[in-house]
Design an enzyme around this catalytic site. Structure first.
Site, PDB file in Angstrom:
ATOM      1  N   GLN A  16       9.505  -6.084  -3.847  1.00 15.30           N
ATOM      2  CA  GLN A  16      10.559  -7.159  -3.280  1.00 15.30           C
ATOM      3  C   GLN A  16      11.828  -6.597  -4.088  1.00 15.30           C
ATOM      4  O   GLN A  16      12.470  -7.557  -3.888  1.00 15.30           O
ATOM      5  CB  GLN A  16       9.571  -7.756  -5.054  1.00 15.30           C
ATOM      6  CG  GLN A  16       7.936  -8.194  -4.344  1.00 15.30           C
ATOM      7  CD  GLN A  16       8.342  -9.398  -2.967  1.00 15.30           C
ATOM      8  OE1 GLN A  16       9.085  -9.902  -2.974  1.00 15.30           O
ATOM      9  NE2 GLN A  16       7.053 -10.014  -2.652  1.00 15.30           N
TER      10      GLN A  16
ATOM     11  N   CYS B 126      -2.093 -12.307  -2.377  1.00 19.61           N
ATOM     12  CA  CYS B 126      -3.449 -11.976  -2.608  1.00 19.61           C
ATOM     13  C   CYS B 126      -4.401 -12.280  -3.416  1.00 19.61           C
ATOM     14  O   CYS B 126      -5.329 -12.193  -3.839  1.00 19.61           O
ATOM     15  CB  CYS B 126      -3.708  -9.915  -2.390  1.00 19.61           C
ATOM     16  SG  CYS B 126      -2.560  -9.778  -4.235  1.00 19.61           S
TER      17      CYS B 126
ATOM     18  N   THR C 202      -0.778   9.559  13.009  1.00 15.36           N
ATOM     19  CA  THR C 202      -0.221   9.584  13.969  1.00 15.36           C
ATOM     20  C   THR C 202       0.772   8.376  13.742  1.00 15.36           C
ATOM     21  O   THR C 202       0.400   7.387  13.398  1.00 15.36           O
ATOM     22  CB  THR C 202      -0.334   9.174  15.766  1.00 15.36           C
ATOM     23  OG1 THR C 202      -1.472  10.026  15.514  1.00 15.36           O
ATOM     24  CG2 THR C 202       0.718   8.730  16.985  1.00 15.36           C
TER      25      THR C 202
ATOM     26  N   ALA D  29       3.322  -1.051   1.679  1.00 14.88           N
ATOM     27  CA  ALA D  29       3.564  -0.963   0.200  1.00 14.88           C
ATOM     28  C   ALA D  29       1.700  -0.500  -0.130  1.00 14.88           C
ATOM     29  O   ALA D  29       1.879   0.635  -1.352  1.00 14.88           O
ATOM     30  CB  ALA D  29       3.749  -1.817  -0.272  1.00 14.88           C
ATOM     31  N   THR D  30       1.240  -1.212   0.004  1.00 16.70           N
ATOM     32  CA  THR D  30      -0.426  -0.796   0.125  1.00 16.70           C
ATOM     33  C   THR D  30      -0.551   0.839  -0.682  1.00 16.70           C
ATOM     34  O   THR D  30      -1.407   1.268  -1.718  1.00 16.70           O
ATOM     35  CB  THR D  30      -1.515  -1.760  -0.042  1.00 16.70           C
ATOM     36  OG1 THR D  30      -1.107  -2.865  -0.702  1.00 16.70           O
ATOM     37  CG2 THR D  30      -2.965  -1.427  -0.898  1.00 16.70           C
TER      38      THR D  30
ATOM     39  N   ASN E  29       6.628  -9.133  -7.951  1.00 14.32           N
ATOM     40  CA  ASN E  29       6.359 -10.728  -6.720  1.00 14.32           C
ATOM     41  C   ASN E  29       6.186 -11.640  -7.108  1.00 14.32           C
ATOM     42  O   ASN E  29       6.556 -12.244  -5.463  1.00 14.32           O
ATOM     43  CB  ASN E  29       5.103  -9.541  -5.723  1.00 14.32           C
ATOM     44  CG  ASN E  29       3.958 -10.037  -6.976  1.00 14.32           C
ATOM     45  OD1 ASN E  29       3.843  -8.944  -8.117  1.00 14.32           O
ATOM     46  ND2 ASN E  29       2.323  -9.872  -6.625  1.00 14.32           N
TER      47      ASN E  29
END
Length: 347
Positions: free
Chosen positions: A183, A303, A227, A83-84, A155
């Site tokens: 979330q 985080c 890829t 997601a980041t 979150n």
């Protein structure tokens, strides 16, 4: 007996795992779906030979499963490393002007992506209930506004933002709307076509770590190459299918919440707008030693290295923040496991 994919995952130190908002274990059904794609025959999905085409076909099937969960089209799904990365891609590529609107409680990845742009950023405040001020958002829009980015579910608190209303404001002013739905996916009913772009990830819904996705509405364009990680994509698709097949154990979540209320624990944010499996709670007195010692939970986002800025923006004092904890439960929790955690918290 406590099971691996329920609330009380215990490690060798007998710690109870209650931090599913940070990450979930990869479900055995998901692992089984990925296994054939770790070994031979193994092809690059971008290759034109038989091995590559087999991988491409499998990835397309995974996209279909992911799209079905969020009511999107498979062609609107772009795989990322998480997601980041999806947040950074959306914020950097969808904004075509010199002003972005976001909120003060966004995930750090969104705040960092905005901060690193050499443009003007407006940070919309939140009310005490944890929801953004819609009037402030609309009044912040100017002719220079190129993107609005507001998360679907916070979150730290589990509070659901008024996405439908935000989307209506953005449509009214013809501004692209991006949401971090990490979330929200698998927890709330999502129709991706309400927004223009949406970030989410597999490891929040019992899929593998290392793969996420960005939904991009048809008509919008982003640049993305590389890829695709075939096995991880397959796992992501399997996890989305699992979420569609697994109902919420609502009665057990409610049982846990009532036990917290009876103990005198305060919920941070409005319970009316919360996803049922995330509880950001505040102890009014002494925090039970057994809770601190035996429960793996958090005091904010995984985080974060400092006290919660989300709770601060909601008006909590530093002392209240210090007495607050995020407890997030499993999709596969049982009554016995809820009681086991409750007994530790109220000991």
């Amino acid at each position: 007996m406590l099971t691996l994919f329920a609330l009380c995952v215990k490690d060798h130190n007998e710690t109870i795992y209650a931090d599913y908002a940070a990450t979930t274990p990869c479900h055995p059904k998901v692992v089984k779906k990925m296994e054939p794609y770790w070994g031979l025959p193994y092809g690059n999905a971008n290759s034109k030979h038989a091995f590559g085409l087999k991988a491409k076909h499998a990835i397309q099937k995974a996209k279909t499963r992911i799209a079905r969960l969020i009511k999107a089209d498979p062609e609107e799904i772009v795989f990322t490393s998480g997601a980041t990365e999806a947040n950074h891609i959306a914020i950097r590529q969808l904004n075509k002007k010199t002003h972005i609107i976001t909120s003060v409680i966004e995930h750090k990845s969104v705040l960092y992506a905005c901060k690193n742009l050499d443009i003007r950023i407006t940070y919309v405040p939140v009310k005490k209930d944890g929801r953004i001020c819609l009037d402030t958002l609309e009044k912040s829009i100017t002719a220079d506004t190129g993107l609005v980015s507001i998360m679907w579910v916070n979150n730290e608190t589990g509070i659901i933002q008024p996405i439908q209303e935000i989307a209506a404001i953005c449509r009214k002013h013809n501004i692209p709307f991006h949401t971090d739905a990490s979330q929200a996916v698998g927890k709330v009913d999502i129709d991706a076509h309400m927004v223009d772009a949406m970030s989410f990830t597999a490891h929040k819904i019992y899929g593998p770590q290392g793969v996420g996705a960005l939904y991009v509405r048809k008509g919008l364009h982003i640049e993305r190459s590389g890829t695709p990680p075939t096995a991880l994509c397959i796992g992501f698709g399997a996890a989305c299918k699992l979420m569609m097949q697994t109902p919420y154990p609502t009665e057990y979540y409610e049982r846990f919440y009532k036990a917290l209320q009876n103990y005198g624990v305060i919920l941070n944010g409005d319970n009316k707008y919360r996803v049922p499996d995330v509880f950001n709670v505040r102890f009014q007195g002494k925090i039970p030693a057994e809770f601190i010692k035996n429960v793996a939970m958090s005091q904010g986002s995984a985080c974060l290295k400092e006290p919660s800025y989300v709770l601060r923006e909601m008006g909590l004092t530093e002392d209240e923040i210090a007495h607050s904890f995020r407890i997030s439960l499993s999709r596969f929790v049982t009554e016995d496991e809820v009681d086991a955690l409750t007994s530790v918290i109220t000991s």
